[in-house]
Design a protein around this motif. Structure first.
Motif, mmCIF file in Angstrom:
data_model
loop_
_atom_site.group_PDB
_atom_site.id
_atom_site.type_symbol
_atom_site.label_atom_id
_atom_site.label_comp_id
_atom_site.label_asym_id
_atom_site.label_seq_id
_atom_site.Cartn_x
_atom_site.Cartn_y
_atom_site.Cartn_z
ATOM 1 N N ASP A 63 12.405 50.056 67.767
ATOM 2 C CA ASP A 63 12.983 51.349 67.413
ATOM 3 C C ASP A 63 11.845 52.364 67.275
ATOM 4 O OD1 ASP A 63 14.643 53.373 66.626
ATOM 5 O OD2 ASP A 63 15.438 52.340 64.868
ATOM 6 N N THR A 64 12.114 53.614 67.622
ATOM 7 C CA THR A 64 11.080 54.650 67.544
ATOM 8 C C THR A 64 11.069 55.364 66.202
ATOM 9 O OG1 THR A 64 12.571 56.257 68.545
ATOM 10 C CG2 THR A 64 11.066 55.077 70.024
ATOM 11 N N THR A 65 11.895 54.933 65.274
ATOM 12 C CA THR A 65 11.875 55.531 63.942
ATOM 13 C C THR A 65 11.353 54.519 62.933
ATOM 14 O OG1 THR A 65 14.158 54.888 63.505
ATOM 15 C CG2 THR A 65 13.794 57.096 64.404
ATOM 16 N N ALA A 66 10.693 55.052 61.929
ATOM 17 C CA ALA A 66 10.184 54.245 60.824
ATOM 18 C C ALA A 66 10.344 55.079 59.562
ATOM 19 C CB ALA A 66 8.730 53.883 61.063
ATOM 20 N N SER A 67 9.980 54.513 58.426
ATOM 21 C CA SER A 67 10.100 55.290 57.197
ATOM 22 C C SER A 67 8.941 54.989 56.257
ATOM 23 C CB SER A 67 11.425 54.991 56.491
ATOM 24 O OG SER A 67 11.440 53.670 56.004
ATOM 25 N N ILE A 68 8.554 56.032 55.531
ATOM 26 C CA ILE A 68 7.586 55.899 54.440
ATOM 27 C C ILE A 68 8.319 56.329 53.181
ATOM 28 C CG2 ILE A 68 5.443 56.743 53.425
ATOM 29 C CD1 ILE A 68 4.367 57.246 56.179
ATOM 30 N N ASN A 69 8.464 55.421 52.251
ATOM 31 C CA ASN A 69 9.198 55.689 51.007
ATOM 32 C C ASN A 69 10.560 56.329 51.297
ATOM 33 O OD1 ASN A 69 7.007 54.659 49.662
ATOM 34 N ND2 ASN A 69 6.167 56.651 49.129
ATOM 35 N N ASN A 70 11.284 55.753 52.240
ATOM 36 C CA ASN A 70 12.634 56.163 52.647
ATOM 37 C C ASN A 70 12.693 57.522 53.346
ATOM 38 O OD1 ASN A 70 13.899 53.800 51.782
ATOM 39 N ND2 ASN A 70 14.026 54.573 49.684
ATOM 40 N N LYS A 71 11.569 58.082 53.771
ATOM 41 C CA LYS A 71 11.559 59.306 54.571
ATOM 42 C C LYS A 71 11.266 58.906 56.012
ATOM 43 C CE LYS A 71 10.063 62.283 50.850
ATOM 44 N NZ LYS A 71 9.041 63.194 50.359
ATOM 45 N N GLU A 72 12.214 59.167 56.897
ATOM 46 C CA GLU A 72 12.079 58.725 58.282
ATOM 47 C C GLU A 72 11.139 59.617 59.077
ATOM 48 O OE1 GLU A 72 15.738 58.089 60.311
ATOM 49 O OE2 GLU A 72 16.159 56.270 59.184
ATOM 50 N N GLU A 128 1.060 53.017 46.713
ATOM 51 C CA GLU A 128 1.812 54.265 46.725
ATOM 52 C C GLU A 128 2.951 54.304 47.726
ATOM 53 O OE1 GLU A 128 -1.122 57.181 47.539
ATOM 54 O OE2 GLU A 128 -2.269 56.754 45.735
ATOM 55 N N LYS A 129 2.889 53.478 48.778
ATOM 56 C CA LYS A 129 3.840 53.618 49.872
ATOM 57 C C LYS A 129 4.472 52.287 50.253
ATOM 58 C CE LYS A 129 0.491 55.576 52.224
ATOM 59 N NZ LYS A 129 -0.331 56.084 53.262
ATOM 60 N N VAL A 130 5.667 52.417 50.804
ATOM 61 C CA VAL A 130 6.339 51.302 51.461
ATOM 62 C C VAL A 130 6.704 51.784 52.857
ATOM 63 C CG1 VAL A 130 8.323 49.761 51.465
ATOM 64 C CG2 VAL A 130 7.257 50.397 49.299
ATOM 65 N N LEU A 131 6.079 51.188 53.859
ATOM 66 C CA LEU A 131 6.365 51.547 55.249
ATOM 67 C C LEU A 131 7.312 50.507 55.823
ATOM 68 C CD1 LEU A 131 3.157 52.362 54.727
ATOM 69 C CD2 LEU A 131 3.422 53.083 57.070
ATOM 70 N N ARG A 132 8.353 50.970 56.480
ATOM 71 C CA ARG A 132 9.337 50.073 57.079
ATOM 72 C C ARG A 132 9.485 50.435 58.549
ATOM 73 N NH1 ARG A 132 12.572 47.459 53.455
ATOM 74 N NH2 ARG A 132 14.375 47.525 54.812
ATOM 75 N N TYR A 133 9.253 49.452 59.411
ATOM 76 C CA TYR A 133 9.355 49.634 60.855
ATOM 77 C C TYR A 133 10.461 48.735 61.383
ATOM 78 C CZ TYR A 133 4.696 51.707 60.539
ATOM 79 O OH TYR A 133 3.618 52.488 60.218
ATOM 80 N N LYS A 134 11.510 49.339 61.902
ATOM 81 C CA LYS A 134 12.550 48.562 62.582
ATOM 82 C C LYS A 134 11.995 48.117 63.926
ATOM 83 C CE LYS A 134 16.759 48.682 60.699
ATOM 84 N NZ LYS A 134 17.468 47.476 60.397
ATOM 85 N N LEU A 135 12.284 46.893 64.303
ATOM 86 C CA LEU A 135 11.802 46.387 65.584
ATOM 87 C C LEU A 135 12.493 47.094 66.737
ATOM 88 C CD1 LEU A 135 11.526 42.564 64.951
ATOM 89 C CD2 LEU A 135 9.829 44.324 64.648
#
Length: 128
Positions: free
Chosen positions: A102-111, A93-100
């Motif tokens: 960085d204090t922001t991340a995203s789940i399905n393009n929602k930061e 259901e999800k794609v989590l993206r964590y920038k190295l």
């Protein structure tokens, strides 16, 4: 007849006593096993010691796990994108993206904001 009943009762009492003793030894009494390890840093996952010397790293009071260790023992749907320097974790259901770093991340393009920053130390260790 009475003698057979007495013998049967003695067998049941003896069997119950032996069964109770075995149950106590297996499930109730504290373990007498002693596992000795050195003061070196090591990783145990599901009662197995991870053999790799590079499995963990203790840096600035934070424990870092190597990417292959996380990929094998924790989640095999974890990827690292070198070009974007992003850690990607996927499921149905999800794609989590964590920038190295960085204090922001995203789940399905929602930061969203994270408190534990993902780091890449020596191109192989990350903190989750």
């Amino acid at each position: 007849m009475k003698r057979n009943v007495v013998i049967l009762l003695l067998i049941l009492i003896l069997g119950g006593t032996i069964g109770g003793f075995i149950y106590y030894e297996q499930y109730i009494s504290p373990s007498q096993k002693v596992i000795a390890y050195s003061d070196d840093l090591y990783l145990i996952v599901e009662d197995q010691e991870v053999d790799s010397e590079d499995a963990v790293l203790f840096y600035e009071d934070i424990l870092y796990l190597s990417f292959p260790t996380i990929e094998y023992f924790v989640d095999n749907d974890i990827f690292y994108d070198d070009s974007e320097e992003t850690l990607i974790i996927t499921d149905k259901e999800k794609v989590l993206r964590y920038k190295l770093d960085d204090t922001t991340a995203s789940i399905n393009n929602k930061e969203f904001f994270i408190t534990n920053v993902i780091k890449n130390l020596m191109k192989k260790y990350i903190f989750l």
